[in-house]
Write a protein that holds these residues in place. Sequence first.
Motif, short mmCIF file in Angstrom:
data_model
loop_
_atom_site.label_atom_id
_atom_site.label_comp_id
_atom_site.label_asym_id
_atom_site.label_seq_id
_atom_site.Cartn_x
_atom_site.Cartn_y
_atom_site.Cartn_z
N VAL A 1 0.84 -1.20 0.00
CA VAL A 1 0.00 0.00 0.00
C VAL A 1 0.87 1.25 0.00
CG1 VAL A 1 -1.76 1.28 1.29
CG2 VAL A 1 -1.81 -1.22 1.28
N ASP A 2 0.61 2.15 -0.94
CA ASP A 2 1.30 3.43 -0.95
C ASP A 2 0.70 4.32 0.14
OD1 ASP A 2 3.09 5.41 -1.84
OD2 ASP A 2 1.60 6.25 -3.20
N VAL A 3 1.54 5.10 0.80
CA VAL A 3 1.06 6.00 1.85
C VAL A 3 0.14 7.07 1.27
CG1 VAL A 3 1.76 7.76 3.53
CG2 VAL A 3 2.97 5.59 3.44
N ARG A 4 0.51 7.61 0.12
CA ARG A 4 -0.28 8.69 -0.49
C ARG A 4 -1.12 8.15 -1.62
NH1 ARG A 4 2.77 14.10 -1.47
NH2 ARG A 4 0.60 14.67 -1.63
N LEU A 5 -2.42 8.19 -1.42
CA LEU A 5 -3.37 7.77 -2.44
C LEU A 5 -4.34 8.92 -2.69
CD1 LEU A 5 -4.06 4.14 -1.15
CD2 LEU A 5 -2.71 4.80 -3.14
N PRO A 6 -4.95 8.97 -3.88
CA PRO A 6 -5.77 10.13 -4.23
C PRO A 6 -7.05 10.31 -3.42
CG PRO A 6 -5.90 8.47 -5.94
CD PRO A 6 -4.86 8.01 -4.96
N THR A 7 -7.75 9.25 -3.13
CA THR A 7 -9.04 9.42 -2.45
C THR A 7 -9.03 8.89 -1.02
OG1 THR A 7 -9.85 7.37 -3.44
CG2 THR A 7 -10.38 9.41 -4.58
N THR A 8 -8.35 7.79 -0.80
CA THR A 8 -8.23 7.23 0.54
C THR A 8 -6.77 7.25 0.93
OG1 THR A 8 -10.06 5.71 0.10
CG2 THR A 8 -8.63 5.17 1.95
N ASP A 9 -6.46 7.88 2.03
CA ASP A 9 -5.10 7.90 2.53
C ASP A 9 -4.64 6.47 2.81
OD1 ASP A 9 -2.83 9.47 3.84
OD2 ASP A 9 -3.49 8.19 5.47
N GLY A 10 -3.38 6.16 2.48
CA GLY A 10 -2.87 4.81 2.69
C GLY A 10 -2.94 4.35 4.14
#
Length: 127
Positions: A57-66
């Motif tokens: 899982v990436d920490v920075r995601l566009p809609t849901t924070d990782g």
Amino acid sequence: MPAVAVAPTIFVVDDDPLILAFLQTALAPQGYSVELFETGERMLGKVQTALPALFVVDVRLPTTDGIELVRTLRSIAACADIPILMLTGEGRLDRIVMAMQAGANGYLMKPFSPEQLNAKIRGLLAG
């Protein structure tokens, strides 16, 4: 007749198509079945019908924070014990600490090599 080994499945979520392609290229030759997702929501939808051996899982995601995604995964009984590897390009220690407190089992700082990725995943899958 000997049992056929099933490739461990890894669910990967990252909003960067280049990172997804890199992860696919690094993991597939190691015998993993890799499923790629550009959003946490898409991955959560898949979790309703199939479970992986490990989440990346990436920490920075566009809609849901990782980090919030990790919390959500840990709240799902079937996902509670599945290892989670966090990826971060931020280099912020506070975010890494938050990810580990949310339930992540390990992390990698971007950029990383295929060898570093595979070593970390082998370690997490070994328990």
